[in-house]
Design a protein around this motif. Structure first.
Motif, short mmCIF file in Angstrom:
data_model
loop_
_atom_site.label_atom_id
_atom_site.label_comp_id
_atom_site.label_asym_id
_atom_site.label_seq_id
_atom_site.Cartn_x
_atom_site.Cartn_y
_atom_site.Cartn_z
N HIS A 26 0.83 -1.21 0.00
CA HIS A 26 0.00 0.00 0.00
C HIS A 26 0.87 1.26 0.00
N VAL A 27 2.04 1.20 0.65
CA VAL A 27 2.97 2.32 0.62
C VAL A 27 3.46 2.56 -0.80
N VAL A 28 3.79 1.47 -1.50
CA VAL A 28 4.24 1.58 -2.89
C VAL A 28 3.17 2.27 -3.75
N ARG A 29 1.93 1.85 -3.59
CA ARG A 29 0.84 2.46 -4.36
C ARG A 29 0.68 3.95 -4.04
N GLU A 30 0.80 4.30 -2.77
CA GLU A 30 0.67 5.70 -2.38
C GLU A 30 1.82 6.53 -2.94
N LEU A 31 3.03 5.98 -2.95
CA LEU A 31 4.17 6.69 -3.51
C LEU A 31 3.99 6.92 -5.02
N LEU A 32 3.54 5.89 -5.72
CA LEU A 32 3.32 6.01 -7.16
C LEU A 32 2.23 7.03 -7.47
N LYS A 33 1.22 7.06 -6.61
CA LYS A 33 0.13 8.02 -6.77
C LYS A 33 0.66 9.46 -6.70
N GLY A 55 12.55 -15.08 -5.63
CA GLY A 55 11.56 -16.14 -5.49
C GLY A 55 10.40 -15.80 -4.59
N SER A 56 10.34 -14.58 -4.06
CA SER A 56 9.23 -14.21 -3.17
C SER A 56 7.95 -13.94 -3.96
N ASP A 57 6.84 -14.02 -3.29
CA ASP A 57 5.53 -13.81 -3.91
C ASP A 57 5.33 -12.32 -4.18
N LEU A 58 5.21 -11.96 -5.44
CA LEU A 58 5.12 -10.55 -5.82
C LEU A 58 3.74 -10.16 -6.35
N ARG A 59 2.72 -10.97 -6.05
CA ARG A 59 1.38 -10.68 -6.57
C ARG A 59 0.86 -9.32 -6.09
N ALA A 60 1.30 -8.91 -4.90
CA ALA A 60 0.84 -7.62 -4.36
C ALA A 60 1.34 -6.44 -5.19
N LEU A 61 2.35 -6.69 -6.03
CA LEU A 61 2.95 -5.62 -6.83
C LEU A 61 2.66 -5.78 -8.33
N THR A 62 1.72 -6.66 -8.66
CA THR A 62 1.38 -6.90 -10.06
C THR A 62 0.93 -5.62 -10.76
N ASN A 63 1.49 -5.41 -11.95
CA ASN A 63 1.13 -4.27 -12.82
C ASN A 63 1.51 -2.91 -12.24
N LEU A 64 2.37 -2.89 -11.23
CA LEU A 64 2.84 -1.61 -10.69
C LEU A 64 4.17 -1.26 -11.34
N LYS A 65 4.31 0.00 -11.70
CA LYS A 65 5.51 0.47 -12.39
C LYS A 65 6.61 0.75 -11.36
N VAL A 66 7.31 -0.32 -10.98
CA VAL A 66 8.37 -0.21 -9.99
C VAL A 66 9.65 -0.85 -10.52
N ALA A 86 -4.91 3.94 5.01
CA ALA A 86 -4.69 5.09 5.89
C ALA A 86 -3.29 5.03 6.48
N ALA A 87 -2.86 3.84 6.91
CA ALA A 87 -1.52 3.68 7.46
C ALA A 87 -0.46 4.02 6.41
N ALA A 88 -0.69 3.58 5.16
CA ALA A 88 0.25 3.87 4.09
C ALA A 88 0.34 5.37 3.82
N THR A 89 -0.80 6.05 3.89
CA THR A 89 -0.81 7.51 3.73
C THR A 89 0.02 8.15 4.84
N GLY A 90 -0.11 7.62 6.06
CA GLY A 90 0.68 8.13 7.18
C GLY A 90 2.17 7.95 6.97
N VAL A 91 2.55 6.81 6.40
CA VAL A 91 3.97 6.55 6.13
C VAL A 91 4.53 7.56 5.13
N VAL A 92 3.82 7.77 4.02
CA VAL A 92 4.31 8.68 2.99
C VAL A 92 4.26 10.14 3.48
N ASN A 93 3.25 10.46 4.27
CA ASN A 93 3.20 11.81 4.86
C ASN A 93 4.37 12.02 5.81
#
Length: 321
Positions: free
Chosen positions: A17-24, A36-47, A210-217
């Motif tokens: 969620h932090v990654v998404r907020e940063l990209l936003k 080899g880690s599961d990266l489904r949470a980052l699918t289609n994100l430009k990182v 909300a927590a991710a917004t707090g991190v980026v803020n």
């Protein structure tokens, strides 16, 4: 905005969620992930993906190079085994490696994601804050104590002027993301259950976005060397289970678990781990936590980070959908 942020733990619940907020907000994002880690949470994100281990200095050095900021949210959170030694390499050593690499590469700011358990809890009427000291008995929780030690080290180095850093302390995060260790475990105790057992205590619940917004803020406007509780709504476990059942449209009979029984099971967990060498999830420290009201206030984060407040009901709706 063309500055690059390195995010560790990016494929986890909060990290993704932090990654998404940063990209936003038009940051460039590099994620340090294990091969080899599961990266489904980052699918289609430009990182920018960087494969490496946060416990390896060489990997961290390469990952930090070319970045302007770091959000360090990776951590070992599993409750077993509970000894501090099991958490030292990932939670303490890696934080120091990242901090030192940040100094060498001129990082402008580090946001260290800690935990609310680094501060003493309170009641609903007088919730815990950033001024409440760490609870000594939580030294028996390897996770909580390792995060506290890492946090204290970051604050000490920041105070000495080594680097600009801010600490955020999320409470229990409600949300989910594909492939991550989401908050789904707590919901499994009530969803689709005709009878559900709940502990006598409670905790503070914060919605993931909300927590991710707090991190980026915190990255953008946090005060150097300060800690911020990223908290939401304080609920007893009974209130949380009742609300979840209501949102899910189910009728469940809620039965309290006596505190003495939880503590007996917790002491058995200690015996199992220390004598039988068979770690189990419920230790006496975890049982004690379940019996307490782990309530915190987001007042400071609201005032200084503009942390958004999301009602627990809405967070639960989003999580169980």
């Amino acid at each position: 905005m063309n500055k690059k942020v390195l995010v560790t733990g990016a494929n986890g619940l909060l990290g993704s969620h932090v990654v998404r907020e940063l990209l936003k907000r038009d940051y460039q994002v590099r994620v340090l992930v294990r091969p080899g880690s599961d990266l489904r949470a980052l699918t289609n994100l430009k990182v920018d993906f960087f494969n490496g281990q946060i416990t390896q200095k060489e990997d961290i050095e390469k990952a930090v190079k070319g970045c302007s900021y770091i959000v360090h949210s990776a951590a070992r959170t599993s409750p077993k085994p509970s000894a501090l030694e099991a958490y030292k390499k990932v939670n303490i050593d890696s934080t120091q490696f990242i901090f030192e690499a940040g100094k060498r590469h001129g990082i402008e700011r580090l946001v260290f994601v800690s935990t609310a358990n680094c501060f003493g809890n309170g009641t609903k009427a007088n919730p815990g804050s950033e001024k409440h000291p760490f609870l000594p008995w939580l030294k028996d929780s390897g996770y909580a104590y390792s995060k506290y030690l890492a946090q204290q080290w970051v604050l000490k180095e920041t105070k000495a002027g080594s680097m600009d850093a801010v600490v955020v302390n999320p409470t229990f995060i409600i949300g989910s993301t594909p492939g991550s260790r989401s908050s789904g475990q707590i919901f499994s105790h009530i969803l689709n259950k005709k009878i559900a057992f709940y502990p006598p205590g409670g905790k503070n619940f914060v919605e993931a976005e909300a927590a991710a917004t707090g991190v980026v803020n915190a990255l953008e406007k946090g005060i150097t060397g300060e800690c911020y509780l990223l908290a939401g709504e304080n609920l007893s476990y009974r209130e949380f289970f009742h609300l979840t059942a209501h949102v899910a449209g189910q009728r469940s009979i809620l039965i309290p678990i006596p505190a003495f029984l939880l503590m007996m099971l917790g002491h058995w967990g200690d015996f199992s781990e220390k004598v039988l060498r068979r770690p189990i999830q419920l230790t006496s420290a975890n049982a004690r936590m379940l019996c307490l009201g782990n309530y915190f206030t987001p007042k400071k984060a609201i005032e200084e980070l503009e942390l958004p407040m999301v009602p627990a009901k809405k967070a639960i709706e989003k999580a169980i959908q």
